[in-house]
Design an enzyme around this catalytic site. Structure first.
Site: not given
Ligand SMILES: Cc1ncc(C[n+]2csc(CCOP(=O)(O)OP(=O)(O)O)c2C)c(N)n1
Ligand SMILES: Cc1ncc(C[n+]2csc(CCOP(=O)(O)OP(=O)(O)O)c2C)c(N)n1
Ligand SMILES: [Mg+2]
Ligand SMILES: [Mg+2]
Lengths: 333, 315, 315, 333
Positions: A35, A65, A88, A91, A134
């Site tokens: 991304e 993803e 991250f 993710f 996160h």
């Protein structure tokens, strides 16, 4: 060209960038997917300039993803050498089927018919204010998935070297960077031979206790060792670098001298990768142990956003040092 | 409901705008840590949409959710405090900018995983349907989020079970730093909904009344058992994706042009001389509200570090 | 390509049918362990589709993939051996019924996670496009799989990047034991594709020529840079979802009615008296082929347990 | 009614079915969601008869694990008590974001504002011929995720009891059943008070070594103990039952007597949950240990389909016994 001539003082994220540049030059079949990696130069700058230099080999993907990890797998099965950025670690969880049920099975189940020379880059850990979604450190999960190599560079040189080794490998590899270290600087020698995957580094020898750590905690462990030195305690510090495969020999060599082992990581303690190392020690090096192995990690929590709360939960040089002191004092009840 | 007056709408939008701007200055002052995703320019969407919600409806948003929280009625001091990492009554500082919620307000929360709120909102819709009181579940997502697997799954789930779900897509033409038009092969995005058998509409997201009307229709359908609707609201971010985004990827002049189309500019223009003075009063009042909220927020204590590890489990 | 003759088509379909039936008897004899997902009744789809594939194209299937493997040219003895847990040249017994592959045949493999093959196939399409030789990637999935998040993500990915991907949806009207029509709010399923900007078509999946024509168009589009296509092929399972499924969920008479519409019945009817005798010869030949394949498969050794843990890594 | 009167000899899967029936009767807000759970009675029969008895509280879902796990979370936040079936453990991987990033955060991050009394049921492990994507044992992954209780029943009574305790809890819980045990029978007392979550069970006392195991491996451990008894070795066997939270007291009590610990699970060894227990022992009970802790698990593999290969990889009564023998003989080099 002398070795010194190519050593530069650069940031960790810039070292990653150089590693990626090396890969695109070295392997005509290398591709980068992720991304915002192409035109926007990467959310953290890891891919800065690469789209300009390598054009459509650097590919901006939709925020999907599973699709782009899966696509990287498919492209790898058809001869490419993709490098994927998952922004991250948290993710990875939306792509776990591809990462756990697909990627690591292909070479084994095809009986060697297919290779998947795919490298996934991500970063993890807490930074001030980062929310519960996160901030996770999940290396233990991937260390439990046979078929993927897993490394966590703790400094710019390793960010460069380990990434290149991962990309060069014909096996799937996951490189887990540390966002908290992205802006940190260090000397990086760019023209080095490829290092083998799975070698730990003794950062500092010691006589009384062996501290094993990785990623951001290596710095904390070194700081702890310094404090302890002032108290007359000689702590060896090992940067494990790879949790898959593990360099048991380097740990064993130090443990033989020190007889005491402390493992420090940012991840939650329970079933963290520290457990694996402690288990190994008691299984394989029991007679070298002069006392309990100890683990330092987050106390099995979700990560709150408020920095004051975060700091209360995270391991630090001080909590590592404290654990070392307790370990050295441990005695039968 | 009576149509809200222009100054009322202006106040609602300005409150969110000033909230976001004030966050930025608090961030610069070091009173807020970490990055934030501000919604400057997009405020007309939450303001218009939330006007159609009842107290027993469920609302779910994204990390770009401050506007939704405010429009839903979460107190400004609590929000400021939460973002400052203080012990706010919302999450005690545990949520922060990107992942706060407010149970007493029917605000299931922001979500900082792109798209992840939609399945959860579908579950709230399932609960609403079973409760039988005509409540609905509304969820906002971004344009980029529409591509996430979980969103597609949830759209189908809601369609197959005919759940009272309203999905508001805030199309701000970028997913982080990448233009959404390069990441899909459809235009408008609302076209995605038909593939799930879900009615949809694309509307001007910078006009509160237009958003409200579209959401009203969707909510009415949901309350009456007609199943989910997708509302695509076109808008533009006036600021970076997150605090610290230098926006080098945006073509020259884009943000400036957006400023001529954004809700406050429009309302000021529409107000003309007649209402202009009234708006000036609103400006001052909102300013005062914001400042007093910040002051109140500063009064909240920092969360007790001793409790940091508590509450992972109920039992 | 010349249109294949009726007996040729009959042979191709019958080979798959008899393969599946023989598996069942091997299972009953205890020579195969674990459950299998047979494709009886659905054979016209792989047979028709694979006729349009070149050697350099990539094929990806699901756990219901024996027919695809056979239509792609994987040797019958190897397949029998793989399913019997013997050291077949395909996967050495590591793949089994639901997860086998064949690298030399451009067969990226089955996949036993619903929908997971589509992202992988999209990657093969990305590789094909970069290679620039006009190869395509074809992937088959079930009706139920279309709802999986990964499938939606991959459809969008392929559409946004205009990849040479052909998605064949084998709509056998059930996802395991649940009718697909209760799990979606669209009809036909192909409608899903438009939401991603992907052209689609719904065809009779029990007619090889019809399937082939639809796939030919999709493949032509893909080879010429026109991006992905979704082909929905309507069919019916003549057997359970897996070996051991008693099919109590199927309405009385459904399977019997399906038997009047299935590819072999149709071909036999179309053959009439003229070709009837030819088909009888094919019957015998296929029988012999299957039996000799089984015998050959029995000749493969069992995989060496000492090697069971080897090959997790290349290095 | 006497206790005996309600004890029945039933299968493990039937015990699950009875637990679900109990929940739907006990909690008006209990719902069941999953693939094929309503009209088709559940892929393994866990929900047999429940749609008939409870109607639309038993819901067939599309094959979209992220959607229905997420929906269950949302319904739970709005006052329901959903019970979700994920057909195979392997399929949790397509729903990991909901399971890891969403579910366990909600109570903590909302500072108690929301509760998520959600129970996920799944089953795991290898059965003959099951492929690499239908055979994984992943309890260690979830044990590393604070905020979810994780239990693995090893017999029909526990399949019933642990499921009820999980459902009754206001915390999220994951019950990992064993497909290989579904058809096994045992006495089940249906009218029992709810058991607290997190209690292990001493299946067999012993003096020489403590074997801790769970799920299908408990039976193997008991068989190993029998073999060892014939050799004059007295092995205690503990069924851990829950990997989160862990009942350390029960292990400690046995370890104090035996001084030796062997942990056996079907999952891959490295970073499996055995590591956590071994780490705990060396950290907290070091002075009780008379020799190395040992782990028995699969040798870090992907699971092949061929039964001959599978059997070579899986722990068994014999490999457990062998490890016990080696452990008791272990001595400094
Ligand atoms: C699963 C996942 N992938 C990636 C991200 C990183 N990320 C945060 S916001 C964002 C962009 C989302 O774009 P859009 O949905 O259009 O919402 P907007 O930010 O424009 O409001 C991305 C990629 C994330 N949070 N979660
Ligand atoms: C992610 C995932 N969820 C559930 C399953 C269990 N499962 C196997 S086949 C199947 C039905 C799939 O239906 P469909 O896509 O229509 O294909 P068909 O079996 O009819 O060929 C299900 C639910 C799975 N393998 N993977
Ligand atoms: Mg956007
Ligand atoms: Mg089907």
């Amino acid at each position: 060209m002398s070795t010194n001539a190519v050593t530069e003082e650069i940031t960790y994220i810039r070292a990653v960038n150089e590693g990626l540049r090396w890969a695109l030059r070295e392997y005509p079949k290398a591709l980068i997917l992720g991304e915002d990696v192409a035109l926007p130069n990467g959310p953290f700058g890891a891919t800065r300039g690469l789209h300009g230099e390598f054009g459509d080999r650097v590919i901006d993907t939709p925020i999907t993803e599973s699709a782009f990890v899966g696509a990287a797998i498919g492209a790898a099965m058809r001869g490419y050498r993709p490098i994927v950025e998952i922004m991250f670690m948290d993710f990875t969880q939306v792509a776990m089927d591809q990462l756990v049920n697909q990627l690591p099975n292909i070479h084994y189940v095809s009986n060697g018919g297919f290779r998947v020379p795919l490298t996934i880059r991500t970063q993890q850990g807490r930074t001030p204010g980062s929310c519960a979604q996160h901030s996770q450190s999940l290396e233990a999960v991937f260390a439990h998935v046979p078929g993927i190599r897993v490394g966590l560079p703790a400094n710019p040189q390793d960010a460069y070297d380990m990434l290149r080794s991962a990309i060069a490998s014909d096996d799937p590899a996951l490189i887990i960077e540390s966002r908290a270290l992205y802006a940190s600087r260090g000397p990086v020698e760019l023209e080095r031979p490829l290092a083998p995957i799975g070698r730990a580094q003794l950062r500092r020898p010691g006589e009384d206790v062996t501290i094993v750590s990785w990623s951001r905690m290596v710095g904390e462990a070194e700081a702890a060792a310094q404090r302890l030195e002032a108290e007359g305690i000689s702590a060896a510090v090992i940067d494990l670098r790879w949790v898959s495969p593990v360099d048991h020999d380097t740990i064993a060599a130090s443990l033989e001298r020190t007889g005491r082992l402390v493992i420090a990581h940012e991840a939650n303690r329970t079933a963290g990768f520290g457990a694996e190392l402690a288990a190994w020690a008691t299984e394989e090096r029991f007679w070298d142990l002069d006392g309990p192995v100890a683990r330092v990690g987050a106390p099995d929590i979700r990560m709150p956003a408020a920095a004051t709360l975060q700091e209360a939960l995270l391991p630090s040089a001080e909590s590592i040092a404290e654990t070392v002191r307790a370990t050295l004092n441990a005695a039968p009840a | 409901m009576d149509a809200p007056s222009l100054p009322e709408t202006y106040r609602a939008i300005l409150t969110i705008r000033r909230f976001e701007e004030r966050l930025l200055s608090l961030h610069q002052e070091g009173l807020i840590q970490g990055s934030m995703h501000l919604c400057n320019g997009q405020e007309a969407i939450p303001v218009g949409a939330c006007r159609e919600l009842r107290a027993d409806d469920a609302l779910t948003a994204t990390y770009r959710g401050h506007g939704w929280a405010i429009a839903r009625g979460l107190p400004l001091p609590d929000l400021f405090a939460e973002l400052m990492g203080r012990a706010s009554p919302l999450c005690g500082g545990r949520g922060g900018s990107a992942y706060l919620c407010g149970a007493p307000y029917g605000f299931l929360g922001e979500n900082s995983i792109v798209g992840a709120g939609v399945p959860i909102a579908a579950g709230a819709a399932l609960a609403a349907r079973r409760d039988g009181a005509g409540a609905v579940s509304l969820v906002s997502i971004g344009d980029g989020a529409l591509n996430q697997g979980a969103v597609g799954e949830a759209l189908n789930f809601a369609a197959a079970l005919a759940l009272p779900l309203v999905v508001v897509v805030e199309n701000n033409i970028y997913s982080e730093m990448t233009p959404i038009k390069e990441m899909v092969a459809i235009d408008p995005l609302a076209q995605r909904a038909a593939g799930f058998g879900i009615p949809s509409v694309t509307v001007d997201g910078n006009d509160t009344a237009v958003v409200q009307a579209a959401v009203a229709e969707a909510v009415a359908r949901a309350r009456s058992g007609g199943g989910p609707t997708l509302v695509e609201a076109m808008t533009e971010r006036l600021v970076g994706h997150y605090t610290g985004d230098a926006q080098q990827y945006r073509p020259a002049g884009e943000v400036e042009a957006a400023k001529t189309r954004e809700p406050l500019t429009r309302l000021r223009a529409a107000a003309g001389q007649e209402l202009g003075a009234e708006l000036a009063v609103v400006d001052e009042e909102v300013e005062a509200t914001i400042e007093s909220a910040v002051q109140e927020a500063m009064g909240y204590p920092r969360p007790d570090p001793a409790g940091a590890a508590l509450g992972v489990y109920v039992d």
